[in-house]
Design an enzyme around this catalytic site. Structure first.
Site, PDB file in Angstrom:
ATOM      1  N   GLY A  72     -44.642  88.481   8.286  1.00 38.90           N
ATOM      2  CA  GLY A  72     -45.944  88.728   9.257  1.00 38.90           C
ATOM      3  C   GLY A  72     -45.779  90.104   9.508  1.00 38.90           C
ATOM      4  O   GLY A  72     -46.486  90.957   9.447  1.00 38.90           O
ATOM      5  N   THR A  73     -44.358  90.807   9.779  1.00 40.82           N
ATOM      6  CA  THR A  73     -44.204  92.155  10.219  1.00 40.82           C
ATOM      7  C   THR A  73     -44.763  93.242   8.970  1.00 40.82           C
ATOM      8  O   THR A  73     -45.448  94.168   9.171  1.00 40.82           O
ATOM      9  CB  THR A  73     -42.804  92.397  10.430  1.00 40.82           C
ATOM     10  OG1 THR A  73     -42.575  91.618  11.519  1.00 40.82           O
ATOM     11  CG2 THR A  73     -42.751  93.886  10.761  1.00 40.82           C
ATOM     12  N   CYS A 326     -35.696  90.958  30.679  1.00 39.04           N
ATOM     13  CA  CYS A 326     -34.333  90.851  30.151  1.00 39.04           C
ATOM     14  C   CYS A 326     -34.305  90.122  29.005  1.00 39.04           C
ATOM     15  O   CYS A 326     -33.261  90.159  28.313  1.00 39.04           O
ATOM     16  CB  CYS A 326     -33.582  90.500  31.075  1.00 39.04           C
ATOM     17  SG  CYS A 326     -33.035  91.622  32.411  1.00 39.04           S
TER      18      CYS A 326
END
Lengths: 391, 170
Positions: A72-73, A326
């Site tokens: 996908g990236t 976080c």
């Protein structure tokens, strides 16, 4: 005790049929699909078979419109930068939305360093883009609009068809990040009318490291990688044949089982949402109530922080995800949640639950029980909860 | 990702709670930076007789609070003032790099609580324990990156130093 996976957006198991096909491919004596000899022919046949299956999954008119990538990236990078570079002489303005995935955001950030200008349209409290905002943002030098099909944090589906009508009328290329949609919900590139569409194999139980970019015939893109002439000059490098074969089989299964899979996911999602009110208090369900992925639930739980919740649930062998500050080293509140109006504290306390084929209603029951205990524990520690209780 | 000691203190945090009529109270952080911590002190002859905490934050932040209270309990105020953020992180057998900022909150909250006690004792109580508003908008002073505390450029949502996306909330 077995682990209940409610984090399928992070990783999906390979379906048995996909495993079989890949093991067979590893053992088979495949050549290089680009070679002229018989070994090459055998490989190229397998490659094109997978391309057919993938093209059918997204209803592309021609398999030639499917470019295989490493996931996908890469697909998003290729779609966004590939068009921007190819069209640089026409203009350097790009339109996007406020809730895109980092692959889009950071591709655009990189383009900004190359003197491209970016306009970003807002979303409503459900995370929906208003197509008229896109129309207003398009200028004479706009070369690309990139909007996601579904959001990976809140699941909201975008009005892609309406936006495509606008981009066509204004003669602007439209790229859609459909990484979390393809193979999960129906995605029909002809009906949508988009020019480019990114997807990833793992979203529909294929292997990671494989994805694709749909490139409508006539849409010109520059490759990211320079090298050979593979993938019709759009993606250099010998194809990852074993992965692609796995993806092809996964695509066939996704197309075949789409309706029953959606029904199964929806059942689990509906049950979770129905029983949440009797499980915990003071929470907000994020995303659109109807126009949303059937396998995703995002919930912001007040007065507590998401990572702590993930760790406590992990102790109960339940895997969920958070998009909180976080989470996974991101150390920042989710831009998606802030964009739909969550405040910083609520954005921190957000849990993303994504169902998969291996989940049962029993899993939902166990999750809710564990959630109830974990929320109670963390609220007892929380100064925000104490303050709210005082007030 | 976390050490055994961190997970132990996270799972069974020591000294959670509120001390009614505390002699000193210190509150640091805000939801914008991801963590909030409140420390309560009961002081007897310049010694920390009792210490409790409440924390909104990640696993590391909760473990830091718990460890800090264990380290400070029973200490003289002078010794407690010497506890550094580094000491807490070391007692926890280290924290992941991106979580070190959580340990900063711990000692800050303790020192603030001691300051609060001393101010009250001297008859000049701080009206409400001072809360760090570093990351929020202050008129005339601008916004600061919640991660590296660099001043942000008005209207730009990227920190010029650490390149992270930050949303400026006014």
């Amino acid at each position: 005790m077995n682990i209940i996976n409610l984090d399928h957006l992070s990783a999906n198991p390979l379906l048995p049929e996909v495993q079989e096909a890949m093991i067979h491919a590893i053992r088979a004596d495949f050549g290089n699909p680009s070679s002229q000899h018989k070994l090459g022919d055998k490989a190229s046949e397998a490659l094109e078979k997978a391309r057919d299956s993938v093209a059918r999954l997204i209803n592309s008119g021609s398999p030639k419109e499917v470019v295989f990538t490493s996931g996908g990236t890469e697909s998003v990078n290729l779609g966004v930068k590939g068009v921007a570079w190819a069209k640089a002489e026409k203009g350097k303005h790009i339109v996007t939305s406020n809730i895109e995935h980092n692959a889009v955001l950071r591709s655009l950030r990189r383009l900004k360093m190359m003197d491209y200008k970016v306009s970003s349209v807002p979303v409503d409290s459900h995370g929906r883009v208003d197509p008229s905002d896109v129309a207003k943002a398009i200028k004479s030098d706009t070369v690309l609009v990139t909007i996601m099909h579904s959001n990976n944090e809140i699941g909201t589906l975008q009005p892609i068809e309406e936006i495509a009508r606008i981009t066509r009328e204004k003669n602007v290329v439209f790229h859609v990040d459909a990484v979390d949609s393809v193979g999960v919900v129906p995605v029909d590139v002809e009906k949508l009318g988009v020019d480019l569409l990114s997807f990833a194999s793992n979203s529909f139980y294929g292997p990671t490291g494989v994805g694709g970019l749909y490139v409508r015939r006539g849409t010109h893109i520059w490759p990211l990688l320079d090298g050979g002439v593979q993938e019709n000059n759009r993606r250099a490098g010998t194809e990852n044949l074993i992965g692609i074969i796995g993806m092809g089989v996964a695509a066939e299964l996704a197309a075949r089982d789409m309706t029953s899979r959606i029904a199964g996911m929806k059942k689990l999602k509906d049950r979770l949402l129905r029983e949440l009110p009797s499980t915990i208090s003071e929470y907000i369900v994020n995303g659109h109530p109807a126009l949303s992925l059937p396998n995703l639930v995002s919930v912001s739980i007040k007065y507590i922080e998401g990572e702590s919740l993930v760790l406590l649930l992990d102790d109960e062998n339940i895997a969920v995800s958070t998009r909180s500050a976080c989470a996974a080293g991101a150390l920042q509140a989710s831009h998606v949640l802030l964009s739909i109006g969550r405040d910083f504290a609520d954005a921190q306390g957000t849990l993303v639950i994504t169902f998969g084929l291996d989940n049962s209603e029993e899993d939902v029951t166990r999750f809710l029980k564990a959630l109830k205990d974990a929320v109670k524990t963390l609220r007892e520690i929380s100064p925000l909860y104490a303050k709210a209780a005082q007030a | 990702m976390y050490s055994k000691t961190v997970m132990d203190h996270f799972r069974s945090p020591r000294n959670v709670g509120v001390i009614e009529n505390a002699d000193g109270k210190g509150e640091v952080g805000n939801p914008l930076c991801g963590d909030m911590m409140t420390i309560y002190l009961k002081i007897n002859e310049d010694r920390i007789d009792d210490i409790k905490f409440q924390t909104f934050g990640c696993g590391a932040a909760i473990a830091v609070s718990s460890m800090l209270t264990e380290m400070a309990r029973g200490k003289s105020l002078d010794d407690a003032k010497k506890i550094t953020n580094k000491d807490v992180a070391e007692a926890l057998e280290g924290l992941p790099k991106n979580k070190l900022h959580c340990s900063n909150l711990g000692a800050d909250a303790l020192h603030l609580a001691i300051k609060d006690y001393e101010a009250r004792k001297s008859g000049k109580p701080v009206e409400e324990p001072v809360r760090k508003e570093l990351h929020m908008h202050k008129h005339g002073e601008g916004c600061y990156c919640p991660y590296c505390e660099t001043q942000l450029v008005e209207g730009d949502n990227t920190c010029p130093k650490c390149q992270l996306n930050v949303i400026q909330k006014h």
